[in-house]
Scaffold this active site. Sequence first.
Site, PDB file in Angstrom:
ATOM      1  N   LYS A 195       0.853  -1.183   0.000  1.00 32.99           N
ATOM      2  CA  LYS A 195       0.000   0.000   0.000  1.00 32.99           C
ATOM      3  C   LYS A 195       0.893   1.238   0.000  1.00 32.99           C
ATOM      4  CE  LYS A 195      -2.640   3.148   2.733  1.00 32.99           C
ATOM      5  NZ  LYS A 195      -1.886   4.195   2.042  1.00 32.99           N
ATOM      6  N   GLU A 270       9.295   1.237  11.370  1.00 32.41           N
ATOM      7  CA  GLU A 270      10.264   2.338  11.289  1.00 32.41           C
ATOM      8  C   GLU A 270       9.454   3.601  11.498  1.00 32.41           C
ATOM      9  OE1 GLU A 270      11.958   5.364  10.693  1.00 32.41           O
ATOM     10  OE2 GLU A 270      11.926   4.993   8.525  1.00 32.41           O
ATOM     11  N   CYS A 304      12.671  11.306   8.367  1.00 27.13           N
ATOM     12  CA  CYS A 304      12.534  10.779   9.724  1.00 27.13           C
ATOM     13  C   CYS A 304      13.789  11.002  10.555  1.00 27.13           C
ATOM     14  CB  CYS A 304      12.173   9.300   9.695  1.00 27.13           C
ATOM     15  SG  CYS A 304      13.301   8.274   8.731  1.00 27.13           S
ATOM     16  N   GLU A 401       7.822  15.253  16.893  1.00 27.98           N
ATOM     17  CA  GLU A 401       8.327  15.302  15.524  1.00 27.98           C
ATOM     18  C   GLU A 401       7.464  16.251  14.689  1.00 27.98           C
ATOM     19  OE1 GLU A 401      10.035  12.132  12.338  1.00 27.98           O
ATOM     20  OE2 GLU A 401       8.023  11.731  13.084  1.00 27.98           O
TER      21      GLU A 401
END
Length: 499
Positions: A195, A270, A304, A401
């Site tokens: 996906k 992750e 990231c 973040e």
Amino acid sequence: MYQDTKNFEISDAVRKFLQKLHMHHINGDWTSGASDETIAVFDPATGLKISEVISGTSEDVDRAVKAARQAFESGPWAQMNGYERGRLIQKLSDRLAECAEEFAELEALDAGKPIVYARAADIPTTVRVYSYHAGAASKISGETLTPTMPGDFHAYTLREPVGVVGVITPWNFPLLLTAMKLAPLLACGCTAVIKPSEVTPLSMLRLMDLIQEVGFPPGVVNVVTGYGDPVGSRIAAHEGIDKVSFTGSGATGRKVLAAAGGNLKRVTLELGGKSPMIVFPDADIDKAIPGLASAILFHQGQVCTAGSRLFVPKSLHDRVVEGIADMAKNISLGHSLDSKTNMGPMASQNQLDRVQRYLEQGKNEGADCVIGGTRPEGNGYFLTPTILTNTRPEMSVVKEEIFGPVLCVQSYSDDDRNDAIRLANDTVFGLAASVWTKDLSTAHKAAKKLRAGNVWINTHNIFDPALPFGGFKQSGWGREQGSEVIRSYTEVKTVCAAL
């Protein structure tokens, strides 16, 4: 400053590709979905629609899983050895290299990635990932063991593919992050249901053309486009999937983990990061400043491992901040297809809004904005590079973040290097960190103390298929790349024979 796509040259192949209604790819064929609904794909530099894909359903995922299961258990793929799988993966790598410019254009248009970086980083690295794991495919093996019990035994292990893998990828590096999962799982003999992000699905769909072209058997790689709910959630919970590999936010990662518990499928996560950069007093500042700026501004900070927290000794604070600010002022902000652009837009309106909310919170909590934090005039989801000083550990901009071009700066006493390490480790994340120093002893001692899965010395954001990648703490589970990733997509079987 900002121009529509029509003002830039793109290849005929990309232009024709964009004009199609993109379908799912299941069992070797392009196929319509159970629903007629579609999802618009936008160029983030203009906000204009450039293409559309089918909005997938749970039924579409079920069909893809059935095809992947059949390919895994029977047919040509199940009969191939590692060498034969490796040859197919290498063909894909070679074909991708031949189509490099086409994929660079797609990544620029779809993800807002400056094409100069797509050409220099994303596509070449993706090519290397497939080539690296093509070589690994023929080298996956177990080991011979010596039992301790009395008697005459022959014991050994086999390393076998885990099975059908559900792959859920994010929008920031669509082609590369998919390769980091797809290449090793293929090398191990697994099959996949993928996906891609609904925000940036195009490069994965174009890659399916190449996968089919080079000869992968039907059902080995399947793609279902759509939203996280229902497509992603169905993949995570599906009892016909043996493992799910997810890259994305911590909040979604927790949902994936909960859903995967139904059949106790293997999980690789992750997740996010809030990566610290520590400048020690003896660092070569002239060399460090460009590296520090790049660490947070590369791909608009939508990385990231972006160096989003900077720790500098008080004696160097102003010099370092001014140096990074000067680089930010001179950055070329523009359309991703413009070869002069070295900073593009945020990937979507939602992401732009998210970053701006964080900036408001930061200012309300007392942070000083040295530069940036504004939307320039014109279309597209642009935001100027931002530096926040006078930040503290308890601020939301420091703890959470942001995933944007926002650098939070904190200072520490020159004679207390342990304080810098303590501040750097004061986070729920542990994906990456960098240290900047001329002293080898300082560098390696700091690397040892930092609680992060990836530590760089006098550089930042270095990725290679040979280097294991993953995080500590809430930055995820497991490792991708290097020899470590083979463990993620294989099961170990112990065989013991009485002789």
